[in-house]
Motif scaffolding. Structure first.
Motif, PDB file in Angstrom:
ATOM      1  N   PHE A  77       0.847  -1.203   0.000  1.00 10.07           N
ATOM      2  CA  PHE A  77       0.000   0.000   0.000  1.00 10.07           C
ATOM      3  C   PHE A  77       0.879   1.249   0.000  1.00 10.07           C
ATOM      4  O   PHE A  77       0.922   1.997   0.980  1.00 10.07           O
ATOM      5  N   PRO A  78       1.598   1.489  -1.097  1.00 10.72           N
ATOM      6  CA  PRO A  78       2.493   2.656  -1.136  1.00 10.72           C
ATOM      7  C   PRO A  78       1.747   3.984  -1.128  1.00 10.72           C
ATOM      8  O   PRO A  78       2.314   5.003  -0.762  1.00 10.72           O
ATOM      9  N   ASP A  79       0.481   3.998  -1.527  1.00  6.61           N
ATOM     10  CA  ASP A  79      -0.303   5.238  -1.572  1.00  6.61           C
ATOM     11  C   ASP A  79      -1.475   5.133  -0.608  1.00  6.61           C
ATOM     12  O   ASP A  79      -2.467   4.466  -0.900  1.00  6.61           O
ATOM     13  N   PRO A  80      -1.400   5.778   0.558  1.00  4.60           N
ATOM     14  CA  PRO A  80      -2.499   5.710   1.532  1.00  4.60           C
ATOM     15  C   PRO A  80      -3.831   6.199   0.974  1.00  4.60           C
ATOM     16  O   PRO A  80      -4.895   5.780   1.417  1.00  4.60           O
ATOM     17  N   GLY A  81      -3.792   7.088  -0.025  1.00  5.75           N
ATOM     18  CA  GLY A  81      -5.019   7.618  -0.602  1.00  5.75           C
ATOM     19  C   GLY A  81      -5.884   6.560  -1.249  1.00  5.75           C
ATOM     20  O   GLY A  81      -7.076   6.779  -1.475  1.00  5.75           O
ATOM     21  N   PHE A  82      -5.290   5.409  -1.518  1.00  2.00           N
ATOM     22  CA  PHE A  82      -6.030   4.302  -2.103  1.00  2.00           C
ATOM     23  C   PHE A  82      -7.200   3.882  -1.211  1.00  2.00           C
ATOM     24  O   PHE A  82      -8.223   3.398  -1.688  1.00  2.00           O
ATOM     25  N   LEU A  83      -7.057   4.078   0.109  1.00  2.11           N
ATOM     26  CA  LEU A  83      -8.090   3.667   1.061  1.00  2.11           C
ATOM     27  C   LEU A  83      -9.046   4.794   1.432  1.00  2.11           C
ATOM     28  O   LEU A  83      -9.989   4.564   2.187  1.00  2.11           O
ATOM     29  N   ASP A  84      -8.822   5.981   0.934  1.00  2.00           N
ATOM     30  CA  ASP A  84      -9.588   7.149   1.373  1.00  2.00           C
ATOM     31  C   ASP A  84     -11.024   7.097   0.838  1.00  2.00           C
ATOM     32  O   ASP A  84     -11.242   7.187  -0.378  1.00  2.00           O
ATOM     33  N   PRO A  85     -12.040   6.977   1.713  1.00  2.00           N
ATOM     34  CA  PRO A  85     -13.421   6.954   1.226  1.00  2.00           C
ATOM     35  C   PRO A  85     -13.836   8.270   0.585  1.00  2.00           C
ATOM     36  O   PRO A  85     -14.718   8.294  -0.274  1.00  2.00           O
ATOM     37  N   ALA A  86     -13.210   9.377   0.973  1.00  3.50           N
ATOM     38  CA  ALA A  86     -13.585  10.680   0.435  1.00  3.50           C
ATOM     39  C   ALA A  86     -13.226  10.823  -1.040  1.00  3.50           C
ATOM     40  O   ALA A  86     -13.801  11.664  -1.742  1.00  3.50           O
ATOM     41  N   THR A  87     -12.288  10.009  -1.515  1.00  3.63           N
ATOM     42  CA  THR A  87     -11.890  10.104  -2.922  1.00  3.63           C
ATOM     43  C   THR A  87     -12.403   8.926  -3.739  1.00  3.63           C
ATOM     44  O   THR A  87     -12.042   8.778  -4.908  1.00  3.63           O
ATOM     45  N   ASP A  88     -13.239   8.104  -3.156  1.00  6.18           N
ATOM     46  CA  ASP A  88     -13.836   6.974  -3.868  1.00  6.18           C
ATOM     47  C   ASP A  88     -15.070   7.476  -4.610  1.00  6.18           C
ATOM     48  O   ASP A  88     -16.055   7.880  -3.987  1.00  6.18           O
ATOM     49  N   PRO A  89     -15.073   7.464  -5.948  1.00  7.66           N
ATOM     50  CA  PRO A  89     -16.210   8.020  -6.692  1.00  7.66           C
ATOM     51  C   PRO A  89     -17.514   7.264  -6.481  1.00  7.66           C
ATOM     52  O   PRO A  89     -18.589   7.810  -6.752  1.00  7.66           O
ATOM     53  N   ASP A  90     -17.446   6.021  -6.014  1.00  8.91           N
ATOM     54  CA  ASP A  90     -18.672   5.299  -5.702  1.00  8.91           C
ATOM     55  C   ASP A  90     -19.296   5.783  -4.399  1.00  8.91           C
ATOM     56  O   ASP A  90     -20.479   5.546  -4.147  1.00  8.91           O
ATOM     57  N   ILE A  91     -18.496   6.440  -3.566  1.00  8.51           N
ATOM     58  CA  ILE A  91     -18.986   6.916  -2.267  1.00  8.51           C
ATOM     59  C   ILE A  91     -19.323   8.392  -2.302  1.00  8.51           C
ATOM     60  O   ILE A  91     -20.394   8.807  -1.835  1.00  8.51           O
ATOM     61  N   VAL A  92     -18.435   9.224  -2.863  1.00  3.77           N
ATOM     62  CA  VAL A  92     -18.605  10.682  -2.831  1.00  3.77           C
ATOM     63  C   VAL A  92     -18.464  11.255  -4.233  1.00  3.77           C
ATOM     64  O   VAL A  92     -17.539  10.890  -4.972  1.00  3.77           O
ATOM     65  N   GLY A  93     -19.371  12.144  -4.604  1.00  2.00           N
ATOM     66  CA  GLY A  93     -19.247  12.825  -5.878  1.00  2.00           C
ATOM     67  C   GLY A  93     -20.531  12.825  -6.675  1.00  2.00           C
ATOM     68  O   GLY A  93     -21.597  12.434  -6.181  1.00  2.00           O
ATOM     69  N   ALA A  94     -20.433  13.246  -7.910  1.00  2.00           N
ATOM     70  CA  ALA A  94     -21.618  13.395  -8.758  1.00  2.00           C
ATOM     71  C   ALA A  94     -22.372  12.091  -8.925  1.00  2.00           C
ATOM     72  O   ALA A  94     -23.610  12.076  -8.988  1.00  2.00           O
ATOM     73  N   ASN A  95     -21.660  10.991  -8.999  1.00  2.00           N
ATOM     74  CA  ASN A  95     -22.293   9.679  -9.146  1.00  2.00           C
ATOM     75  C   ASN A  95     -22.132   8.827  -7.897  1.00  2.00           C
ATOM     76  O   ASN A  95     -22.336   7.615  -7.940  1.00  2.00           O
ATOM     77  N   GLY A  96     -21.751   9.465  -6.812  1.00  2.00           N
ATOM     78  CA  GLY A  96     -21.527   8.739  -5.574  1.00  2.00           C
ATOM     79  C   GLY A  96     -22.796   8.568  -4.759  1.00  2.00           C
ATOM     80  O   GLY A  96     -23.847   9.135  -5.058  1.00  2.00           O
ATOM     81  N   ILE A  97     -22.679   7.790  -3.703  1.00  2.00           N
ATOM     82  CA  ILE A  97     -23.804   7.566  -2.791  1.00  2.00           C
ATOM     83  C   ILE A  97     -24.110   8.845  -2.009  1.00  2.00           C
ATOM     84  O   ILE A  97     -25.272   9.136  -1.702  1.00  2.00           O
ATOM     85  N   PHE A  98     -23.069   9.603  -1.686  1.00  2.00           N
ATOM     86  CA  PHE A  98     -23.223  10.892  -1.008  1.00  2.00           C
ATOM     87  C   PHE A  98     -22.717  12.000  -1.927  1.00  2.00           C
ATOM     88  O   PHE A  98     -21.727  11.817  -2.645  1.00  2.00           O
ATOM     89  N   THR A  99     -23.373  13.155  -1.900  1.00  2.00           N
ATOM     90  CA  THR A  99     -22.819  14.326  -2.567  1.00  2.00           C
ATOM     91  C   THR A  99     -21.651  14.845  -1.738  1.00  2.00           C
ATOM     92  O   THR A  99     -21.496  14.502  -0.564  1.00  2.00           O
ATOM     93  N   VAL A 100     -20.846  15.706  -2.347  1.00  2.33           N
ATOM     94  CA  VAL A 100     -19.712  16.281  -1.626  1.00  2.33           C
ATOM     95  C   VAL A 100     -20.197  17.067  -0.411  1.00  2.33           C
ATOM     96  O   VAL A 100     -19.623  16.960   0.685  1.00  2.33           O
ATOM     97  N   ASP A 101     -21.263  17.841  -0.580  1.00  4.13           N
ATOM     98  CA  ASP A 101     -21.778  18.647   0.539  1.00  4.13           C
ATOM     99  C   ASP A 101     -22.316  17.753   1.653  1.00  4.13           C
ATOM    100  O   ASP A 101     -22.107  18.053   2.840  1.00  4.13           O
TER     101      ASP A 101
END
Length: 540
Positions: free
Chosen positions: A303-327
């Motif tokens: 796991f050289p990049d910790p961001g790989f685990l970040d839920p905030a950057t997972d597009p399935d979780i957060v974002g325009a097509n995510g489960i949650f909007t950014v706000d």
């Protein structure tokens, strides 16, 4: 003059005139003065570094020690998430239907439903004047297989966050079971039992919601506690990424970090070989120290990049097509916590997890407070189910609370009160727990040759017409968990194993550890098992 609100917002603490001032952490969480924190639980202090991928950069002498140090693949069991609603939330009646001996649709009396917060014009079985979309037209809704009240806020939140395809692949069961009110002393939490059944992950065995022995608000059954899977607290997405953060080595490349850790391991081994700890288990202690360095090197490589685990950057979780909007995600800590746990569990980095949500001691003399909190809980439940669907893996989701509430029949006719009965006080007699199962291969199938048999497998135990849990256990409708929270945990464990087709191994899981269970004979266990297996072999 400003009009005083008669309800509490979802993040507002609950101040009860008939309760003592909160003194313990459990009191603060139950009454909403403190949020239920997100935590991660590992198999041991050194087990945070396990991963199933084959080491490629580790030198041969170090790589050969991976297996002796316990660095192995995850167990490949169905991911498991439970919601611990601290304070005594409503589950039966106004959310999940719990009926008489015939199952969920064996309706209770009007008085029984009134106690469970439903006025006479909203009771299950009564034809709706304006049928709710997706419902059955009689104040019930079976879109998720398990039947809810048509105006359940858990259901509303789940449906809001899940797609129609996900909903069609869900089924569930409810257990009529009493538990003590407003206390963390209920041995409610099933994490150790699920781990005992084989749940494990690539990074962690378990993840949870608090730095308690159980990982949640409620306790775990004492006999099942395994100190090797004790919780480590995680409170936000940054703590999830911190699991694989190499800290001050960040300026180095991944291969350089691995080389440094390997060198430290060799130096440490040489020094350890020259000293004696004076302990009877001298070599075991030295092995633990050595393995800590080896696992750190393995972690840095995988796991050289910790961001790989970040839920905030997972597009399935957060974002325009995510489960949650950014706000939504940035504005609600409960969403962040739920996302952190589900990111670990659904992806197989953790075998199972608890999400504790505080402020569910909501008998505040209104209904709006509880409705808004139930809706948010439902949204978090729905997020877990939808994320599993997007990742194409099954999920078992279990919901419980310490005790429950009752209504005296007075209604709250405000917009958020929805015309339902106000929650007047605590009442453990109306308590229940339920679980939902998502299967990417299609809706899980209830055990039973006909609808009548399936109905009694979907509802373990039953309620009296008065709206109270029936605590006696009969041959036709056994329910060992009705008045024993320890056995409720065992019932959940049995049903988890049954999803893998492994229920026949339940007894040996206990006897091999010198323990006994309280679920009775194999015939009785068959009666309290809900679903046919949904997986065969490993799935992750």
């Amino acid at each position: 003059m400003a009009k005083r609100r008669n309800f509490f917002r979802p993040d507002e603490p609950l101040k009860h005139a008939d309760h003592h001032r909160p003194k313990t952490r459990r009191d603060f969480i139950a009454q909403g003065f403190q949020a239920g924190l997100g935590t991660v639980v590992g198999t041991s202090m050194f087990s945070l570094f396990a991963s199933p991928r084959e080491a490629m950069a580790l030198s041969p002498d170090i790589a050969n020690l991976l297996s002796p140090c316990g660095i192995t693949a995850g167990a490949g069991k169905i991911p498991f998430i439970c919601f611990d609603l601290a304070g005594g939330a409503n589950i039966a009646g106004s959310n999940v239907l719990v009926g008489g001996q015939g199952g969920q649709m064996d309706f209770l009396s009007t008085a029984g439903y009134s106690k469970q917060g439903l006025p006479g014009d909203m009771i299950p079985g009564l034809e709706e004047v304006t049928p709710a979309v997706g419902g059955n037209g009689d104040h019930t809704n079976s879109q998720l297989g398990l039947s809810f009240h048509a105006d359940s806020q858990y259901l509303r939140g789940i449906l809001e966050r899940t797609s129609p395809g996900t909903q069609a692949a869900i089924n569930g069961a409810v257990v009529a079971a009493r538990s003590e009110n407003d206390t963390g002393n209920n041995p409610h939490n099933p994490m150790y039992a699920i781990n005992m059944a084989g749940a494990n992950g690539e990074l962690l065995a378990l993840c949870g919601s608090r730095s308690s022995e159980s990982g949640g608000n409620s306790m775990a059954p004492a006999a099942l506690v395994n100190n090797e899977v004790r919780p480590t607290k995680i409170d936000r997405p940054s703590d999830v990424t911190g699991l694989v953060d190499v800290g001050d080595f960040g300026a180095l490349s991944s291969s350089e970090v691995v080389a440094v850790m390997e060198s430290v391991s060799r130096i440490s081994d040489e020094k350890l070989a020259r000293v004696s700890t004076g302990l009877s288990n001298d070599q075991d202690v030295k092995n633990l120290v050595s393995c800590a360095y080896i696992k750190s090197a393995y972690l840095a490589e995988q796991f050289p990049d910790p961001g790989f685990l970040d839920p905030a950057t997972d597009p399935d979780i957060v974002g325009a097509n995510g489960i949650f909007t950014v706000d939504e995600f940035n504005g609600d800590r409960e969403f962040q916590k739920a996302a952190s746990v589900m990111k670990l569990v659904v992806n197989g980095y953790s075998g199972a997890g608890t999400i504790t949500m505080g402020g569910y001691d909501y008998h505040t003399g209104d209904r709006a407070t509880g409705e808004m909190r139930d809706l948010r809980a439902g949204r978090c439940m729905g997020a877990c189910l939808e994320y599993a669907a997007r990742k194409g893996v099954p999920l078992m989701m279990y919901v419980f609370s310490d005790g429950s509430v009752f209504s005296n029949g007075m209604t709250d006719d405000s917009i958020d009160g929805r015309g339902k009965g106000v929650w007047t006080g605590d009442n453990q007699q109306t308590a229940s727990a339920f679980f939902l199962v998502y299967n990417p291969g299609g809706r899980p199938v209830l055990i039973g040759a006909n609808p009548e048999e399936q109905a009694i497998h979907q509802q373990i135990g039953y309620m009296r017409g008065s709206g109270d849990v029936e605590t006696t256990s009969s041959g036709d409708r056994p329910n060992p968990a009705a008045n024993n929270v320890n056995l409720l945990v065992q019932t959940v464990m049995l049903n988890y194993m049954a999803l893998h087709g492994e229920q026949s191994q339940f007894e040996s899981m206990f006897t091999s550890r010198g323990l006994s269970h309280g679920l009775g004979s194999a015939g009785m266990m068959d009666r309290i098992t809900s679903f046919e297996p949904i997986v065969d072999g490993t799935i992750i």
